[in-house]
Design an enzyme around this catalytic site. Structure first.
Site, PDB file in Angstrom:
ATOM      1  N   GLY A 223       0.800  -1.227   0.000  1.00 53.21           N
ATOM      2  CA  GLY A 223       0.000   0.000   0.000  1.00 53.21           C
ATOM      3  C   GLY A 223       0.827   1.268   0.000  1.00 53.21           C
ATOM      4  O   GLY A 223       0.288   2.345  -0.239  1.00 53.21           O
ATOM      5  N   ALA A 225       2.321   4.650   0.864  1.00 53.07           N
ATOM      6  CA  ALA A 225       1.764   5.694   1.739  1.00 53.07           C
ATOM      7  C   ALA A 225       0.245   5.562   1.833  1.00 53.07           C
ATOM      8  O   ALA A 225      -0.366   6.137   2.730  1.00 53.07           O
ATOM      9  CB  ALA A 225       2.147   7.059   1.210  1.00 53.07           C
ATOM     10  N   ASP A 243       2.808  -2.683   4.062  1.00 54.11           N
ATOM     11  CA  ASP A 243       3.965  -2.373   3.212  1.00 54.11           C
ATOM     12  C   ASP A 243       5.228  -2.636   4.028  1.00 54.11           C
ATOM     13  O   ASP A 243       5.214  -2.692   5.254  1.00 54.11           O
ATOM     14  CB  ASP A 243       3.934  -0.900   2.746  1.00 54.11           C
ATOM     15  CG  ASP A 243       4.771  -0.640   1.497  1.00 54.11           C
ATOM     16  OD1 ASP A 243       4.205  -0.589   0.401  1.00 54.11           O
ATOM     17  OD2 ASP A 243       6.002  -0.518   1.627  1.00 54.11           O
ATOM     18  N   CYS A 337       1.899  -0.672 -12.343  1.00 54.67           N
ATOM     19  CA  CYS A 337       1.958   0.495 -13.236  1.00 54.67           C
ATOM     20  C   CYS A 337       3.037   0.222 -14.283  1.00 54.67           C
ATOM     21  O   CYS A 337       3.933   1.043 -14.497  1.00 54.67           O
ATOM     22  CB  CYS A 337       2.227   1.774 -12.459  1.00 54.67           C
ATOM     23  SG  CYS A 337       3.694   1.745 -11.434  1.00 54.67           S
TER      24      CYS A 337
HETATM   25  C1  LIG Z   1       3.610   0.393  -6.589  1.00 58.16           C
HETATM   26  S1  LIG Z   1       4.190   0.812  -5.028  1.00 58.16           S
HETATM   27  C2  LIG Z   1       2.698   0.958  -4.125  1.00 58.16           C
HETATM   28  C3  LIG Z   1       1.955   2.242  -4.259  1.00 58.16           C
HETATM   29  C4  LIG Z   1       0.748   2.327  -3.346  1.00 58.16           C
HETATM   30  N1  LIG Z   1      -0.108   1.165  -3.419  1.00 58.16           N
HETATM   31  C5  LIG Z   1      -0.054   3.564  -3.651  1.00 58.16           C
HETATM   32  O1  LIG Z   1      -1.124   3.472  -4.264  1.00 58.16           O
HETATM   33  O2  LIG Z   1       0.405   4.647  -3.279  1.00 58.16           O
HETATM   34  C6  LIG Z   1       4.821  -0.728  -4.443  1.00 58.16           C
HETATM   35  C7  LIG Z   1       5.086  -0.807  -2.960  1.00 58.16           C
HETATM   36  O3  LIG Z   1       5.546  -2.133  -2.683  1.00 58.16           O
HETATM   37  C8  LIG Z   1       6.340  -2.060  -1.519  1.00 58.16           C
HETATM   38  N2  LIG Z   1       7.107  -3.326  -1.429  1.00 58.16           N
HETATM   39  C9  LIG Z   1       8.130  -3.749  -2.211  1.00 58.16           C
HETATM   40  N3  LIG Z   1       8.545  -4.983  -1.825  1.00 58.16           N
HETATM   41  C10 LIG Z   1       7.761  -5.344  -0.773  1.00 58.16           C
HETATM   42  C11 LIG Z   1       7.718  -6.497   0.064  1.00 58.16           C
HETATM   43  N4  LIG Z   1       8.541  -7.516  -0.125  1.00 58.16           N
HETATM   44  N5  LIG Z   1       6.806  -6.516   1.052  1.00 58.16           N
HETATM   45  C12 LIG Z   1       5.967  -5.475   1.249  1.00 58.16           C
HETATM   46  N6  LIG Z   1       5.960  -4.361   0.483  1.00 58.16           N
HETATM   47  C13 LIG Z   1       6.852  -4.288  -0.518  1.00 58.16           C
HETATM   48  C14 LIG Z   1       7.160  -0.794  -1.721  1.00 58.16           C
HETATM   49  O4  LIG Z   1       7.620  -0.316  -0.483  1.00 58.16           O
HETATM   50  C15 LIG Z   1       6.131   0.141  -2.392  1.00 58.16           C
HETATM   51  O5  LIG Z   1       5.529   0.984  -1.453  1.00 58.16           O
END
Ligand SMILES: C[S@@+](CC[C@H](N)C(=O)[O-])C[C@H]1O[C@@H](n2cnc3c(N)ncnc32)[C@H](O)[C@@H]1O
Length: 399
Positions: A223, A225, A243, A337
């Site tokens: 998620g 932020a 997250d 994305c």
């Molecule tokens: C596409 S971004 C998410 C954006 C968010 N859903 C939004 O709408 O603002 C992907 C997210 O995955 C998290 N992430 C990456 N690897 C992860 C893991 N192994 N476990 C949990 N979160 C992870 C990152 O910290 C990042 O915030």
């Protein structure tokens, strides 16, 4: 050193991007500290984004006069690229050459003559398609093979409108392509105070696909932020956002408070299973971001050909966690994305082979569709980011 002109500031910011910075963050930070008129601020933005979105094409046009640009100091190389961008965007010689000569005179007086000569000699030339689009060759090849042609990629090089999601009723804003999505046409504002959240409609649609009802429990996985969580909470859902990045979640907590929304944040590495389940689960997985080249133009030059497969492997692992956290009869939305075969359809195929208890569920997509398969790729048109969505229904009855 403090830049005194829009051109000087653009040059300084591009040097920071070259050292690994992110254009959007650097621009936001620099402009928030300046009380320059809106016209000058807009010009810095035009220069920085334009130079990055058209970088390969600018280097192509400079090449006949600069066979070895790597031998020049970076400040001079960027001054030439910026001058070439002003030429490409139609600024007449008298308004664009001498300002760059003056900028360079202040740092490398011995190279001002070269800048003058090169910027006056630029001539229109036909560039190969991938150079014209300023994309890496490996990505053009992959996109031609998967999507058929590259026409959609032109959208990445157009200026981006600012979309906001309204988290409470608003008046006077021009509607965007989805319910709750609007265009913001003024200077940046304190959006949270207005009940608004800057968000691309393609990102909002991932949350809308869940069709969460008031009071329903939703797990927002990866998620960050909480952009998508804010929308879901504003619809009355009970949202738990997971997250790995606690700092991002802290920023989300502060914004949720300002927006008057309730979102529970839990920090966890989602490669490990969760200890709870819900009927609605959203996985907005980490990805290459190949759908976001408009807003993050530097990204295209940093990605490597092996990145889509590497990210797809991580996404598949996170999807396993998300699947286990989905109750029988529940809905799981997987979104990225990105516009690559590996992420998106590749992950969908591999997941469904291993999980007969899930079925892809068709949905009407109100955004322009680039390609359909098990899920849907949205085209980066009209200011939209490119996205992939897969909506899955868990069809077994195992408790
Ligand atoms: C596409 S971004 C998410 C954006 C968010 N859903 C939004 O709408 O603002 C992907 C997210 O995955 C998290 N992430 C990456 N690897 C992860 C893991 N192994 N476990 C949990 N979160 C992870 C990152 O910290 C990042 O915030």
């Amino acid at each position: 050193m403090r830049a005194r002109t829009p051109r000087g500031l653009a040059l300084r910011l591009l040097l920071e991007v070259e050292r690994g910075g992110r254009a959007q963050l650097l621009l936001d930070r620099a402009l928030s500290r300046l009380d320059w008129p809106e016209r000058d601020r807009a010009y810095v933005t035009h220069l920085v984004y334009g130079a990055l979105r058209h970088l390969r094409l600018l280097d192509f046009h400079l090449k006949p006069w600069l066979p070895r640009p790597e031998g020049l100091p970076p400040e001079v190389r960027w001054a030439l690229r910026l001058g070439a961008w002003e030429w490409l965007s139609g600024k007449p010689d008298h308004a664009r050459v001498s300002p760059w000569v003056e900028e360079v005179k202040g740092i490398y007086p011995g190279l001002a003559g070269l800048v003058n000569a090169v910027l006056r000699r630029l001539i229109p030339q036909e560039a190969p398609e991938c150079v014209r689009l300023s994309l890496p060759d490996w990505l053009c090849q992959a996109w031609r093979a998967f999507f058929g042609d590259l026409a959609f990629a032109q959208g990445f090089n157009a200026p981006a409108p600012l979309f906001v999601t309204a988290l409470r009723p608003v008046e006077g804003l021009r509607p965007g392509p989805l319910p709750h999505s609007y265009l913001w046409e003024g200077p940046k504002a304190d959006f949270s105070a207005l009940g608004l959240q800057p968000q691309n409609p393609a990102s909002l649609f991932a949350a809308q696909l869940l069709q969460a009802r008031p009071g329903e429990r939703v797990l927002d996985l990866c998620g960050g932020a909480g952009l998508k969580a804010f929308y879901l909470a504003a619809q009355g859902a009970e949202v738990v956002s997971y997250d790995l990045n606690a700092k991002r979640q802290e920023a989300g907590r502060r914004t949720a408070r300002k927006l008057g929304l309730s979102v529970a944040y839990r920090t966890q590495d989602l490669r490990n299973p969760l200890s709870e389940r819900a009927a609605k689960v959203l996985l907005d997985a980490p990805c290459t971001g190949t759908g976001t080249f408009r807003g993050h133009p530097e990204l295209r030059y940093r990605l490597k050909a092996e990145d889509p497969a590497r990210m797809a492997a991580l996404q598949l692992r996170l999807l396993e966690t998300a699947a286990k956290a989905t109750e029988p009869g529940g809905v799981l939305v997987y979104a990225v994305c990105s516009l690559t075969e590996e992420e998106g359809e590749g992950v969908a195929r591999a997941f469904l082979q291993r999980h007969p208890e899930f079925r892809p569920e068709p949905f009407a997509c109100p955004l322009p569709v680039l390609k359909e398969g098990l899920g849907v790729y949205v085209a980066p048109e009209g200011g939209l980011d490119g996205f992939y969505y897969l909506r899955l229904r868990r069809v077994d009855s195992k408790a």
